[in-house]
Design a protein around this motif. Structure first.
Motif, short mmCIF file in Angstrom:
data_model
loop_
_atom_site.label_atom_id
_atom_site.label_comp_id
_atom_site.label_asym_id
_atom_site.label_seq_id
_atom_site.Cartn_x
_atom_site.Cartn_y
_atom_site.Cartn_z
N ASP A 37 0.84 -1.20 0.00
CA ASP A 37 0.00 0.00 0.00
C ASP A 37 0.87 1.24 0.00
OD1 ASP A 37 -2.37 1.46 0.01
OD2 ASP A 37 -3.25 0.28 1.62
N GLN A 97 -5.95 7.04 1.20
CA GLN A 97 -4.55 6.91 0.78
C GLN A 97 -4.10 8.09 -0.10
OE1 GLN A 97 -6.62 4.03 0.88
NE2 GLN A 97 -5.66 3.69 2.88
N ASN A 111 -6.34 -0.75 8.42
CA ASN A 111 -6.51 0.55 7.78
C ASN A 111 -7.13 1.61 8.69
OD1 ASN A 111 -5.57 -0.76 5.54
ND2 ASN A 111 -7.47 -0.65 4.38
N SER A 132 0.57 -0.65 5.54
CA SER A 132 -0.02 0.64 5.13
C SER A 132 0.69 1.78 5.84
CB SER A 132 -1.52 0.67 5.42
OG SER A 132 -1.79 0.33 6.77
#
Length: 493
Positions: free
Chosen positions: A274, A487, A391, A320
Motif C-alpha cells: 500500500d 490513501q 486501515n 499501510s
C-alpha cells in the motif's frame, strides 16, 4: 447492548490463554507472511484448541471480554448504525467518500451508500463485479476498483482462472459514477501481478494511479520476478478508455528486504502492499512488505525514493502508511499473520502486529525516517478473534496527531500520537468474538473519519457508523471535505 470492560481484567485471563497460543506465535516468528496477507475470498475458519475455547468462554462469562457479537464502546464513543450485507455476500474491504456518498468495496463488487443522515445510511446501488480485493477509490465521475485475483477476462462476468494461464487477467477497472444509481463499467487496464491496492494522485485533467502488487512467480506469465516496483497508470478524466500504464518505477534496485532465512519472520520484498500520498507536500510513503519507504512524487509519473527503513525485529509485513498533518511523521502498520490470526494477546505482545511511529527529519532529499515507538490496542482479544493493525485515517484536529484505525476483530481504536514516543488510546468501539470456539475471520477492515463521523466496513457484519464526542477530537467536526480517498491524504489545513 453497549457496555464497558476493564482492559486490565482482560490481561489476566487472556494472558494465560495466550500461553496455549505459543505454537502459532512460534510459527509467526519463524516464517514470512503469507503471499496474499489479507483475508481471502471466504472468511477464515479454524478450530482452536479446547483450552483456548474454554478460556474464551470463561472470559466472556466473567465479563472480561464482550460476549459473542456484543457491542462495547468507551464512554466517549457511540455506535449509531449498522447496515448488514445485502446482495454482495463476499468479504467487505475498503471505503471511499464523495459528498453525501460512501463507497464500500466488497470482494464481489461494491456498494454505494447515501450517508446524508449518518444515523440511517441508505443503499443507493450495488454492483456485482467479483475480483478480490476490490480496493476502491473515487475521483470526480470516476470510480476505480482493484482486481488482485486471477480472472478469465476483465469483465464483471469473469470467473476464476489460474495465474499460470497467459489469458488470465488482473488489474484496474474503471467505472463512470455520474449516476450513482447506475454506475457504468467504462475501462480496464491490466497490470503486472494484478492490483492488490491502489492510490490516486489526481490532477485537473488526469488521474495517476499507483498500483501496488507483489508475489511474482516464474510460473506466472504476467507476474514475472523481479517485481521490485509499482505500476503507474495515467487516466485521462474525459477519455478513461485511453487509460494505460505509463511507467514501472523500480523502487528497490537491490531487490529489497530478502526476508527469511536472512531475516526470519519477515516478508521478502517483491513489491508494495500500500502507498499513501500527500500531494500538497509532493510526498508518498510506501508500505512494501519488508520495507518502509519515503518518496518524492513531484513528478507523479516518476516517483523517487528519498529514504528506506526496515524493522527485522518486530515487523513481519509492512502493510499501510499514514502521514500526520504537518508531514513530519508517518505511521506504518504491520499486518502480522496476514489478518487471519489472533495476534492481540500476551504471547505476541505490544510491539508486533502493531503500528510503528516514525518521525521525518531533515529537508528535501536528505529527509530520513526515524523510529520513535510502537502502538497497539491495549485490550487483549480472544484466541478466536483475528486481530492486527489495519486501515485507518487521521482525525483532523489542529495541533494534535490523532488517528482512527481498524483492527479487524479488535474493533476500531481512536488514538493519539502527538508525542511520537508515547502514543495512547482515547476511545474505542468493538464487538465480541464472532465465535467462542472457532477462529472466524471478521471485524473492521477499514475505519475512517469523514465529515464528523467514523465509518467502518466490517468484513462480516457490514457497514458501521460511529461517533466520538471528546474535547480532543471535537475540533475536527469543523473540517468538511468534498471527497476522501484515505490513501490520498488531503491538506486538512
Amino acid at each position: 447492548m453497549t457496555s464497558l470492560h476493564n482492559p486490565r481484567a482482560r490481561r489476566r485471563r487472556l494472558g494465560v490463554a495466550a500461553a496455549a497460543f505459543g505454537l502459532l506465535a512460534s510459527f509467526l516468528a519463524s516464517t514470512p507472511a503469507v503471499a496474499t496477507p489479507d483475508p481471502g475470498d471466504a472468511p477464515t475458519r479454524e478450530r482452536v484448541s479446547k483450552t483456548e475455547a474454554a478460556d474464551t468462554r470463561a472470559a466472556i462469562e466473567d465479563g472480561e471480554i464482550p460476549a459473542v457479537d456484543e457491542v462495547v464502546t468507551s464512554d466517549n464513543v457511540s455506535h449509531l448504525a449498522n447496515i448488514p450485507k445485502d446482495t454482495l455476500p463476499g468479504t467487505n474491504s475498503d471505503l471511499a467518500f464523495q459528498g453525501r456518498y460512501a463507497f464500500a468495496g466488497n470482494y464481489d463488487g461494491f456498494r454505494i451508500f447515501d450517508i446524508s443522515n449518518p444515523r440511517a445510511p441508505k443503499t443507493v446501488s450495488q454492483v456485482l463485479c467479483p475480483g478480490s480485493q476490490n480496493d476502491i477509490t473515487v475521483s470526480g465521475d470516476l470510480l476505480f476498483l482493484s482486481t488482485d485475483s486471477s480472472r478469465s477476462d476483465n469483465s464483471c462476468n469473469s470467473t476464476t482462472q489460474p495465474a499460470t494461464e497467459k489469458s488470465s487477467w488482473e488489474g484496474m477497472k474503471i467505472f463512470d459514477i455520474s449516476d450513482k444509481r447506475n454506475p457504468k463499467y467504462v475501462a480496464a487496464v491490466e497490470t503486472a501481478c494484478g492490483s492488490h491496492t491502489h492510490t490516486l494522485v489526481p490532477e485537473r485533467r488526469n488521474v495517476y494511479i499507483y498500483v501496488s502488487s507483489y508475489s511474482p512467480s516464474e510460473t506466472f506469465p504476467d507476474c514475472q520476478p523481479p517485481h521490485d516496483g509499482i505500476s503507474v497508470i495515467k487516466v485521462p478524466r474525459y477519455a478513461p478508455e485511453k487509460s494505460a500504464v505509463v511507467n514501472f518505477p523500480v523502487l528497490f534496485p537491490d531487490g529489497g528486504n530478502p526476508g527469511a532465512p536472512t531475516n526470519p519472520g519477515v516478508s521478502k520484498t517483491t513489491g508494495c502492499h500500500d502507498i499513501t500520498v500527500l500531494p500538497s507536500k509532493d510526498l508518498a510513503a510506501g508500505a512494501c512488505m519488508g520495507d518502509g519507504i519515503l518518496f518524492d512524487i513531484e513528478d507523479p509519473a516518476h516517483p523517487k525514493v528519498i529514504d528506506r527503513v526496515q524493522d527485522n525485529v518486530n515487523f513481519a509485513f509492512w502493510h499501510s502508511a499514514t502521514f500526520n498533518q504537518r508531514a513530519n511523521k508517518v505511521v506504518f502498520t504491520d499486518e502480522l499473520g496476514g489478518g487471519g490470526a489472533a495476534t492481540c494477546n500476551a504471547a505476541i505482545g505490544p510491539n508486533r502486529g502493531a503500528d510503528g511511529i516514525y518521525d521525518i527529519t531533515g529537508q528535501g532529499d536528505e529527509r530520513k525516517l526515524v523510529f520513535r515507538s510502537y502502538y497497539k490496542i491495549p485490550r487483549y482479544q480472544a484466541d478466536t478473534e483475528n486481530c492486527v493493525a489495519h486501515n485507518g485515517s487521521l482525525i483532523p484536529v489542529k495541533g494534535r496527531d490523532i488517528m482512527v484505525q481498524a483492527w479487524y476483530q479488535g474493533g476500531v481504536s481512536i488514538w493519539e500520537f502527538t508525542d511520537s514516543s508515547e502514543p495512547k488510546e482515547i476511545g474505542y468501539f468493538e464487538r465480541g468474538p464472532i465465535s467462542s470456539d472457532t477462529l472466524v475471520g471478521g471485524g473492521s477492515w477499514s475505519a475512517y473519519y469523514y465529515n464528523g463521523y467514523i465509518y467502518s466496513n466490517d468484513i462480516a457484519k457490514g457497514f458501521d457508523v460511529v461517533r466520538i464526542d471528546d474535547r480532543r477530537t471535537d475540533g475536527a467536526t469543523w473540517v468538511r471535505l468534498k471527497e476522501l480517498n484515505v490513501q490520498t491524504q488531503p491538506d486538512y489545513r
